[in-house]
Design an enzyme around this catalytic site. Structure first.
Site, PDB file in Angstrom:
ATOM      1  N   CYS A 138       0.813  -1.229   0.000  1.00  0.00           N
ATOM      2  CA  CYS A 138       0.000   0.000   0.000  1.00  0.00           C
ATOM      3  C   CYS A 138       0.839   1.269   0.000  1.00  0.00           C
ATOM      4  CB  CYS A 138      -0.940   0.005   1.194  1.00  0.00           C
ATOM      5  SG  CYS A 138      -2.011  -1.431   1.170  1.00  0.00           S
ATOM      6  N   HIS A 150      -3.870   6.925   1.212  1.00  0.00           N
ATOM      7  CA  HIS A 150      -4.081   5.624   0.573  1.00  0.00           C
ATOM      8  C   HIS A 150      -5.497   5.167   0.936  1.00  0.00           C
ATOM      9  CE1 HIS A 150      -4.173   1.461  -0.229  1.00  0.00           C
ATOM     10  NE2 HIS A 150      -4.056   1.106   1.041  1.00  0.00           N
ATOM     11  N   ASN A 174     -10.095  -0.840  -2.385  1.00  0.00           N
ATOM     12  CA  ASN A 174      -8.690  -0.590  -2.063  1.00  0.00           C
ATOM     13  C   ASN A 174      -7.833  -1.150  -3.199  1.00  0.00           C
ATOM     14  OD1 ASN A 174      -6.046  -0.871  -1.097  1.00  0.00           O
ATOM     15  ND2 ASN A 174      -6.673  -1.389   0.987  1.00  0.00           N
TER      16      ASN A 174
HETATM   17  C1  LIG Z   1     -11.472  -5.807   7.469  1.00  0.00           C
HETATM   18  C2  LIG Z   1     -12.404  -4.913   8.243  1.00  0.00           C
HETATM   19  C3  LIG Z   1     -13.308  -4.141   7.296  1.00  0.00           C
HETATM   20  C4  LIG Z   1     -13.277  -5.791   9.116  1.00  0.00           C
HETATM   21  O1  LIG Z   1     -14.124  -5.005   9.896  1.00  0.00           O
HETATM   22  P1  LIG Z   1     -14.239  -5.287  11.460  1.00  0.00           P
HETATM   23  O2  LIG Z   1     -15.260  -4.360  11.955  1.00  0.00           O
HETATM   24  O3  LIG Z   1     -12.879  -5.166  12.045  1.00  0.00           O
HETATM   25  O4  LIG Z   1     -14.785  -6.751  11.485  1.00  0.00           O
HETATM   26  P2  LIG Z   1     -14.168  -8.086  12.130  1.00  0.00           P
HETATM   27  O5  LIG Z   1     -12.995  -8.552  11.329  1.00  0.00           O
HETATM   28  O6  LIG Z   1     -13.976  -7.858  13.597  1.00  0.00           O
HETATM   29  O7  LIG Z   1     -15.342  -9.082  11.883  1.00  0.00           O
HETATM   30  C5  LIG Z   1     -16.641  -8.862  12.451  1.00  0.00           C
HETATM   31  C6  LIG Z   1     -17.569  -9.960  11.976  1.00  0.00           C
HETATM   32  O8  LIG Z   1     -17.876  -9.763  10.583  1.00  0.00           O
HETATM   33  C7  LIG Z   1     -17.610 -10.957   9.851  1.00  0.00           C
HETATM   34  N1  LIG Z   1     -17.186 -10.608   8.506  1.00  0.00           N
HETATM   35  C8  LIG Z   1     -15.917 -10.437   8.047  1.00  0.00           C
HETATM   36  N2  LIG Z   1     -15.960 -10.098   6.743  1.00  0.00           N
HETATM   37  C9  LIG Z   1     -17.262 -10.047   6.391  1.00  0.00           C
HETATM   38  C10 LIG Z   1     -17.926  -9.754   5.188  1.00  0.00           C
HETATM   39  N3  LIG Z   1     -17.281  -9.435   4.066  1.00  0.00           N
HETATM   40  N4  LIG Z   1     -19.274  -9.781   5.170  1.00  0.00           N
HETATM   41  C11 LIG Z   1     -19.973 -10.097   6.283  1.00  0.00           C
HETATM   42  N5  LIG Z   1     -19.378 -10.400   7.453  1.00  0.00           N
HETATM   43  C12 LIG Z   1     -18.052 -10.367   7.507  1.00  0.00           C
HETATM   44  C13 LIG Z   1     -16.541 -11.675  10.648  1.00  0.00           C
HETATM   45  O9  LIG Z   1     -16.562 -13.052  10.356  1.00  0.00           O
HETATM   46  C14 LIG Z   1     -16.959 -11.359  12.060  1.00  0.00           C
HETATM   47  O10 LIG Z   1     -18.020 -12.253  12.414  1.00  0.00           O
HETATM   48  P3  LIG Z   1     -18.166 -12.818  13.912  1.00  0.00           P
HETATM   49  O11 LIG Z   1     -18.357 -11.605  14.777  1.00  0.00           O
HETATM   50  O12 LIG Z   1     -19.350 -13.690  13.822  1.00  0.00           O
HETATM   51  O13 LIG Z   1     -16.884 -13.528  14.191  1.00  0.00           O
HETATM   52  C15 LIG Z   1     -11.637  -3.908   9.118  1.00  0.00           C
HETATM   53  O14 LIG Z   1     -11.016  -4.603  10.192  1.00  0.00           O
HETATM   54  C16 LIG Z   1     -10.583  -3.166   8.367  1.00  0.00           C
HETATM   55  O15 LIG Z   1     -10.866  -2.450   7.423  1.00  0.00           O
HETATM   56  N6  LIG Z   1      -9.333  -3.258   8.784  1.00  0.00           N
HETATM   57  C17 LIG Z   1      -8.260  -2.607   8.091  1.00  0.00           C
HETATM   58  C18 LIG Z   1      -7.960  -3.397   6.870  1.00  0.00           C
HETATM   59  C19 LIG Z   1      -7.170  -2.629   5.873  1.00  0.00           C
HETATM   60  O16 LIG Z   1      -7.244  -1.436   5.788  1.00  0.00           O
HETATM   61  N7  LIG Z   1      -6.422  -3.380   5.107  1.00  0.00           N
HETATM   62  C20 LIG Z   1      -5.665  -2.835   4.093  1.00  0.00           C
HETATM   63  C21 LIG Z   1      -4.486  -2.177   4.692  1.00  0.00           C
HETATM   64  S1  LIG Z   1      -3.766  -1.169   3.572  1.00  0.00           S
END
Ligand SMILES: CC(C)(COP(=O)(O)OP(=O)(O)OC[C@H]1O[C@@H](n2cnc3c(N)ncnc32)[C@H](O)[C@@H]1OP(=O)(O)O)[C@@H](O)C(=O)NCCC(=O)NCCS
Length: 350
Positions: free
Chosen positions: A114, A277, A307
């Site tokens: 990234c 980003h 992204n």
């Molecule tokens: C990935 C991201 C969107 C997930 O959101 P979050 O609020 O942290 O969600 P979690 O990972 O804690 O998951 C919450 C629940 O949603 C579920 N879930 C994950 N992806 C899902 C999707 N696409 N659709 C529906 N549910 C989903 C998980 O299984 C989890 O279920 P559970 O509570 O039953 O275990 C978030 O953590 C994020 O954006 N992080 C930064 C990632 C990033 O920027 N990456 C690139 C870096 S450059």
């Protein structure tokens, strides 16, 4: 004193629009979940057979070269940033050199995910400042759609990423009121594995601190970059601990932006535009709030493209410029955070 400045921008996104609802055909997810957690409404996916990371990069490069009023023959150095190259080796830089029939110039590939574009900009800036090159072509391109797990197992990652490419031409200027003012690069490898694609690689299942990457017996690893066993266990896909990445991103983004501003004696209020980003709209909003920037001072387009990793900043930069949001003399900050972890910023006077 010679400084470098962005003489022109270009971008390319594939025609194929994939909405959140389209993804529900392959995995258990919803438009509501994706929009609420990431801000993403849709993304573009490349034509599976006709487009590659390089071909998209070439399209963006052609636009930047044309906008700079030069030809591909005038370019004297190529820097290509991507995490999904056409080949494991050689890198995409040489493929661009071939595609655009350029002179036998240097071609460097950057693998900083990234933050790849900001790292590439920093390298190019040094080459321009020393007087070594006069027209550097910087490309960032990603074809994520070819390497994601579109089953429910991979949904936390697959809904976030999209395909696309951005490019700029960097040139020298002696105008004291113009150009790249400073760049700031950082890394911390302690969290390398929480946002990573391990395979193909030479790790042999051992993380450097002695941990194992997957529950394989040594005999099952074999001597291959990629074994049947890895594919059977879905070890050919990227791996991400989203919440852990989020936590560090919201700390490092404001820090590295502030670092660039302080180094040049500015405060957030002086910024015309911050182009972060496009990792997650929630991360950008958090950064905006922390730095007390108003809506006009931050450009986001993750809603449309997802992204696009290294490509997100040059795509956003090109779009913002074309929309008239960037004018000569404006103070612009580019900032990125991602896998590695690596993070970086660049402050420029347009
Ligand atoms: C990935 C991201 C969107 C997930 O959101 P979050 O609020 O942290 O969600 P979690 O990972 O804690 O998951 C919450 C629940 O949603 C579920 N879930 C994950 N992806 C899902 C999707 N696409 N659709 C529906 N549910 C989903 C998980 O299984 C989890 O279920 P559970 O509570 O039953 O275990 C978030 O953590 C994020 O954006 N992080 C930064 C990632 C990033 O920027 N990456 C690139 C870096 S450059």
């Amino acid at each position: 004193m010679i400084k470098s400045f962005i003489a022109a921008t270009g971008m390319y996104v594939p025609k194929n629009v994939v909405t959140n609802n389209d993804l529900t055909k392959y995995m258990d997810t919803s438009d509501e979940w994706i929009q609420e957690r990431t801000g993403i409404k849709e993304r573009r996916f490349a034509d599976r057979l006709a487009e590659t990371t390089t071909t998209m990069g070439v399209e963006a490069a052609k636009m930047a070269i044309e906008n700079a009023g030069i030809t591909a023959q005038d370019i004297d150095f190529i820097i290509f940033a991507t995490l999904c190259p056409d080949y494991y080796f050689p890198g995409c830089g040489v493929l661009v050199q071939r595609a655009l029939q350029m002179k036998e110039i240097g071609a460097l590939d950057v693998r900083n995910q990234c933050s790849g574009f900001v790292y590439a900009l920093s390298v190019a800036d040094q080459f321009i400042k020393t007087g070594m090159y006069k027209n550097i072509l910087l490309i960032a391109s990603e074809k994520h759609s070819f390497g994601l797990d579109f089953s429910t197992r991979g949904r936390n990652i697959s809904v976030i990423f999209g395909d696309g490419a951005g490019a700029v031409v960097l040139q020298p200027t002696e105008d004291p009121d113009r150009g790249v003012l400073s760049t700031h690069l950082h890394s911390d490898g302690n969290n390398a594995e929480i946002l990573a694609m391990y395979n193909p690689g030479t790790h042999a299942n051992h993380w450097t601190n002695g941990h194992k990457l997957a529950d394989f017996k040594d005999a099952e690893i074999g001597e291959m970059f990629m074994s049947h066993e890895m594919i059977d266990h879905a070890q050919n896909f990227p791996n991400m601990d989203g919440p852990a990445v989020f936590k560090v991103a919201v700390e490092k983004f404001p820090e590295v932006i502030q670092e660039a501003l302080s180094k040049n004696g500015y405060s957030p209020a002086d910024l015309r535009l911050l182009i972060p980003h496009q990792a997650n709209l929630r991360i950008s909003q958090f950064v905006q709030k922390k730095l007390r920037l108003n809506d006009d001072q931050v450009y986001n387009n993750i809603q449309k493209y997802g992204n696009t990793t290294a490509a997100s900043i040059p795509i956003a930069l090109c779009e913002a410029y074309e929309m008239g949001k960037i004018k000569e003399g404006d103070l612009i900050c580019l900032a990125a955070f991602g896998s590695g972890f690596t993070w970086a910023s660049a402050l420029l006077r347009w």
